[in-house]
Design an enzyme around this catalytic site. Sequence first.
Site, PDB file in Angstrom:
ATOM      1  N   ALA A 224      50.472  -6.336  -2.529  1.00  6.59           N
ATOM      2  CA  ALA A 224      50.878  -5.573  -3.726  1.00  6.59           C
ATOM      3  C   ALA A 224      52.396  -5.498  -3.897  1.00  6.59           C
ATOM      4  O   ALA A 224      52.893  -5.338  -5.018  1.00  6.59           O
ATOM      5  CB  ALA A 224      50.280  -4.178  -3.669  1.00  6.59           C
TER       6      ALA A 224
ATOM      7  N   ASN B 111      52.687 -13.571   2.241  1.00  2.00           N
ATOM      8  CA  ASN B 111      51.772 -12.968   1.280  1.00  2.00           C
ATOM      9  C   ASN B 111      52.208 -11.508   1.180  1.00  2.00           C
ATOM     10  O   ASN B 111      51.816 -10.688   2.013  1.00  2.00           O
ATOM     11  CB  ASN B 111      50.317 -13.062   1.735  1.00  2.00           C
ATOM     12  CG  ASN B 111      49.367 -12.474   0.686  1.00  2.00           C
ATOM     13  OD1 ASN B 111      49.814 -11.820  -0.259  1.00  2.00           O
ATOM     14  ND2 ASN B 111      48.078 -12.689   0.865  1.00  2.00           N
TER      15      ASN B 111
ATOM     16  N   HIS C 288      48.939 -16.237  -2.141  1.00  4.48           N
ATOM     17  CA  HIS C 288      47.963 -15.217  -2.546  1.00  4.48           C
ATOM     18  C   HIS C 288      46.577 -15.792  -2.324  1.00  4.48           C
ATOM     19  O   HIS C 288      46.303 -16.927  -2.770  1.00  4.48           O
ATOM     20  CB  HIS C 288      48.135 -14.810  -4.016  1.00  4.48           C
ATOM     21  CG  HIS C 288      49.487 -14.254  -4.261  1.00  4.48           C
ATOM     22  ND1 HIS C 288      49.853 -13.017  -3.791  1.00  4.48           N
ATOM     23  CD2 HIS C 288      50.580 -14.793  -4.849  1.00  4.48           C
ATOM     24  CE1 HIS C 288      51.116 -12.813  -4.091  1.00  4.48           C
ATOM     25  NE2 HIS C 288      51.590 -13.870  -4.730  1.00  4.48           N
TER      26      HIS C 288
ATOM     27  N   PRO D  33      50.830  -5.073   2.551  1.00  9.87           N
ATOM     28  CA  PRO D  33      49.887  -3.968   2.685  1.00  9.87           C
ATOM     29  C   PRO D  33      48.423  -4.324   2.411  1.00  9.87           C
ATOM     30  O   PRO D  33      48.134  -5.142   1.539  1.00  9.87           O
ATOM     31  CB  PRO D  33      50.383  -2.945   1.662  1.00  9.87           C
ATOM     32  CG  PRO D  33      51.226  -3.701   0.716  1.00  9.87           C
ATOM     33  CD  PRO D  33      51.838  -4.819   1.511  1.00  9.87           C
ATOM     34  N   ASN D  34      47.581  -3.688   3.191  1.00  9.81           N
ATOM     35  CA  ASN D  34      46.115  -3.770   3.081  1.00  9.81           C
ATOM     36  C   ASN D  34      45.527  -5.079   3.620  1.00  9.81           C
ATOM     37  O   ASN D  34      44.313  -5.204   3.719  1.00  9.81           O
ATOM     38  CB  ASN D  34      45.640  -3.531   1.637  1.00  9.81           C
ATOM     39  CG  ASN D  34      46.093  -2.186   1.118  1.00  9.81           C
ATOM     40  OD1 ASN D  34      45.780  -1.172   1.734  1.00  9.81           O
ATOM     41  ND2 ASN D  34      46.840  -2.154   0.042  1.00  9.81           N
TER      42      ASN D  34
ATOM     43  N   ARG E 254      43.341 -12.395 -12.693  1.00  5.94           N
ATOM     44  CA  ARG E 254      43.051 -10.978 -12.501  1.00  5.94           C
ATOM     45  C   ARG E 254      43.855 -10.109 -13.485  1.00  5.94           C
ATOM     46  O   ARG E 254      44.335 -10.615 -14.499  1.00  5.94           O
ATOM     47  CB  ARG E 254      43.332 -10.621 -11.032  1.00  5.94           C
ATOM     48  CG  ARG E 254      42.452 -11.450 -10.078  1.00  5.94           C
ATOM     49  CD  ARG E 254      42.714 -11.132  -8.628  1.00  5.94           C
ATOM     50  NE  ARG E 254      42.341  -9.747  -8.314  1.00  5.94           N
ATOM     51  CZ  ARG E 254      42.698  -9.153  -7.163  1.00  5.94           C
ATOM     52  NH1 ARG E 254      43.411  -9.805  -6.257  1.00  5.94           N
ATOM     53  NH2 ARG E 254      42.324  -7.905  -6.941  1.00  5.94           N
TER      54      ARG E 254
ATOM     55  N   ARG F 238      37.799  -5.799   3.214  1.00  6.87           N
ATOM     56  CA  ARG F 238      38.299  -5.297   1.941  1.00  6.87           C
ATOM     57  C   ARG F 238      37.872  -6.232   0.802  1.00  6.87           C
ATOM     58  O   ARG F 238      38.233  -7.404   0.787  1.00  6.87           O
ATOM     59  CB  ARG F 238      39.825  -5.288   2.051  1.00  6.87           C
ATOM     60  CG  ARG F 238      40.556  -5.107   0.770  1.00  6.87           C
ATOM     61  CD  ARG F 238      41.997  -5.586   0.931  1.00  6.87           C
ATOM     62  NE  ARG F 238      42.741  -5.253  -0.241  1.00  6.87           N
ATOM     63  CZ  ARG F 238      43.856  -5.863  -0.619  1.00  6.87           C
ATOM     64  NH1 ARG F 238      44.351  -6.829   0.110  1.00  6.87           N
ATOM     65  NH2 ARG F 238      44.465  -5.515  -1.718  1.00  6.87           N
TER      66      ARG F 238
ATOM     67  N   TYR G   6      38.497 -11.431  -1.571  1.00  5.99           N
ATOM     68  CA  TYR G   6      39.356 -11.959  -0.503  1.00  5.99           C
ATOM     69  C   TYR G   6      38.597 -12.693   0.608  1.00  5.99           C
ATOM     70  O   TYR G   6      39.226 -13.235   1.512  1.00  5.99           O
ATOM     71  CB  TYR G   6      40.193 -10.820   0.106  1.00  5.99           C
ATOM     72  CG  TYR G   6      41.091 -10.149  -0.907  1.00  5.99           C
ATOM     73  CD1 TYR G   6      42.153 -10.842  -1.473  1.00  5.99           C
ATOM     74  CD2 TYR G   6      40.863  -8.834  -1.328  1.00  5.99           C
ATOM     75  CE1 TYR G   6      42.978 -10.244  -2.424  1.00  5.99           C
ATOM     76  CE2 TYR G   6      41.681  -8.221  -2.265  1.00  5.99           C
ATOM     77  CZ  TYR G   6      42.725  -8.933  -2.813  1.00  5.99           C
ATOM     78  OH  TYR G   6      43.534  -8.348  -3.753  1.00  5.99           O
TER      79      TYR G   6
ATOM     80  N   GLU H 122      55.188 -18.656  -1.091  1.00  6.44           N
ATOM     81  CA  GLU H 122      54.450 -17.419  -1.405  1.00  6.44           C
ATOM     82  C   GLU H 122      52.958 -17.743  -1.463  1.00  6.44           C
ATOM     83  O   GLU H 122      52.560 -18.742  -2.069  1.00  6.44           O
ATOM     84  CB  GLU H 122      54.952 -16.922  -2.776  1.00  6.44           C
ATOM     85  CG  GLU H 122      54.240 -15.706  -3.316  1.00  6.44           C
ATOM     86  CD  GLU H 122      54.768 -15.322  -4.710  1.00  6.44           C
ATOM     87  OE1 GLU H 122      55.833 -15.843  -5.150  1.00  6.44           O
ATOM     88  OE2 GLU H 122      54.088 -14.520  -5.372  1.00  6.44           O
TER      89      GLU H 122
HETATM   90  C1  DQA Z   1      47.062 -10.668  -2.952  1.00  4.64           C
HETATM   91  C2  DQA Z   1      47.047 -10.388  -4.455  1.00  4.64           C
HETATM   92  C3  DQA Z   1      47.763  -9.086  -4.769  1.00  4.64           C
HETATM   93  O1  DQA Z   1      47.740  -8.839  -6.180  1.00  4.64           O
HETATM   94  C4  DQA Z   1      47.072  -7.932  -4.089  1.00  4.64           C
HETATM   95  O2  DQA Z   1      47.783  -6.735  -4.309  1.00  4.64           O
HETATM   96  C5  DQA Z   1      46.864  -8.158  -2.633  1.00  4.64           C
HETATM   97  C6  DQA Z   1      46.528  -9.491  -2.161  1.00  4.64           C
HETATM   98  C7  DQA Z   1      46.225 -11.903  -2.587  1.00  4.64           C
HETATM   99  O3  DQA Z   1      46.373 -12.374  -1.455  1.00  4.64           O
HETATM  100  O4  DQA Z   1      45.430 -12.383  -3.383  1.00  4.64           O
HETATM  101  O5  DQA Z   1      46.871  -7.228  -1.841  1.00  4.64           O
HETATM  102  O6  DQA Z   1      48.408 -10.933  -2.565  1.00  4.64           O
END
Ligand code: DQA
Length: 149
Positions: free
Chosen positions: A77, A74, A100, A10-11, A107, A18, A23, A98
Amino acid sequence: MSLIYVLNGPNLNLLGKRQPHIYGYETLADVEADCRKVATELGHEIRFHQSNREYEIIDWIHEAREDGAGIVINPAAFTHTSLAILDALNTFEGPVIEIHISNVHKRESFRHHSFVSHRAEGVICGLGTEGYQLGIRRVATLIKTSEKK
Ligand code: DQA
């Protein structure tokens, strides 16, 4: 030529717009182009997806069970909340990496726990969007190693 799934939670559709201080300015389309380039260089095909819906990510993992050799994910959340995504990944037999973009350990503490890390062969975090290309490289290596066995 085997298939690598690159899955985004998501997002991440808003990547580039964003919180760019966290990011970066690259969009998800830029990331997809970078991933395709590296995968082609390594002789792999990719299937690149993003969804804001948990079930869609689970369905793509199930699809990968049928025709995928590896997964780069990825989960955004969902990393920190989704036992269902972990369960789905546990049904997949190939390598899982995985990703990020941000360094989640630098964080908030609620980002420090990952359900997906219980399954992933490796975790790349804090290397920006470059992490995806490194993830594909690693998955490709693991696919090659398992083919030799
Ligand atoms: C994320 C880190 C997560 O904590 C966050 O909710 C994201 C992006 C990252 O790519 O750094 O949406 O996965």
